[in-house]
Design an enzyme around this catalytic site. Sequence first.
Site, mmCIF file in Angstrom:
data_model
loop_
_atom_site.group_PDB
_atom_site.id
_atom_site.type_symbol
_atom_site.label_atom_id
_atom_site.label_comp_id
_atom_site.label_asym_id
_atom_site.label_seq_id
_atom_site.Cartn_x
_atom_site.Cartn_y
_atom_site.Cartn_z
ATOM 1 N N HIS A 1 -5.099 7.169 3.119
ATOM 2 C CA HIS A 1 -3.737 7.145 3.495
ATOM 3 C C HIS A 1 -3.688 5.979 4.720
ATOM 4 C CE1 HIS A 1 -5.278 10.392 6.599
ATOM 5 N NE2 HIS A 1 -4.326 9.578 7.317
ATOM 6 N N ASP B 1 -9.079 11.477 -0.368
ATOM 7 C CA ASP B 1 -8.450 10.734 0.684
ATOM 8 C C ASP B 1 -9.686 9.750 1.380
ATOM 9 O OD1 ASP B 1 -6.685 9.553 2.343
ATOM 10 O OD2 ASP B 1 -6.517 11.450 3.664
ATOM 11 N N SER C 1 -6.926 9.012 12.056
ATOM 12 C CA SER C 1 -7.317 9.410 10.555
ATOM 13 C C SER C 1 -8.374 8.359 10.265
ATOM 14 C CB SER C 1 -6.230 9.145 9.697
ATOM 15 O OG SER C 1 -5.348 10.350 9.518
#
Length: 248
Positions: free
Chosen positions: A65, A109, A204
């Site tokens: 992402h 992810d 992230s």
Amino acid sequence: MAAALILLTFLLPLGAGAEEIIGGHEVKPHSRPYMAFISFVKDEGTSGLCGGFLVKENFVLTAAHCRGSSMSVILGAHNISIREKTQQIIPVAKAIPHPDYNPNDDSSDIMLFKLERKAKRTRAVRPLRLHKSNFHVKPGDVCYVAGWGMLDPMGKFPDTLHAVELRVQRDQVCESRFPHRYNKATAICVGDPKIKRASFTGDSGGPLVCKNRAAGIVSFGPKNGSAPCVFTRVSSFLSWIEEMMKRS
């Protein structure tokens, strides 16, 4: 271009899609030489930032992402508000998100960046080794996460790299917190709900380091900065990582 984008990252507000460090501390400069600071432009035109980590001289591993345009990686950084002599700024030649990545539930992810050129190994820049496929973290294991994200949900983004110690939880803890989003085959549940330590908005893609190797990748968690959070399980994707690096 890269330097301008990095500065822009700190001038514009950040939305969802990045994880940060809650309850951590500043680390000794360059004590985590594998860390990568990733800046990019989101689809809506705002700037974004993520963490990542060097796994080979020309490959960085991060979260799927974290993809955008004008992607650039800084290696060898501690204070990302200044241009340190140790820093190597390298554009991303190719972004390779996992083909099964689903933005609706953040499954699979994980993403590889092929850099435009190989990073030069120095005391401040060095790859992080991955655990083998037969390695599994267990509930109670103590691991570490680092990043340049906010220090608390209502706070500010620090200039320097911070880290936090987190304990691996039972899968059931995240299965109850994130029903229909947590898959124990490809994810790890991390962070004691009773302690204010967690990854959150701002970093992230950063690595979950267990026994000096990368076991997970920061993926998602509660919006209030609490634990537990969900990390992509690196060992579940080793064959894909190796194949993509060979093919590219």
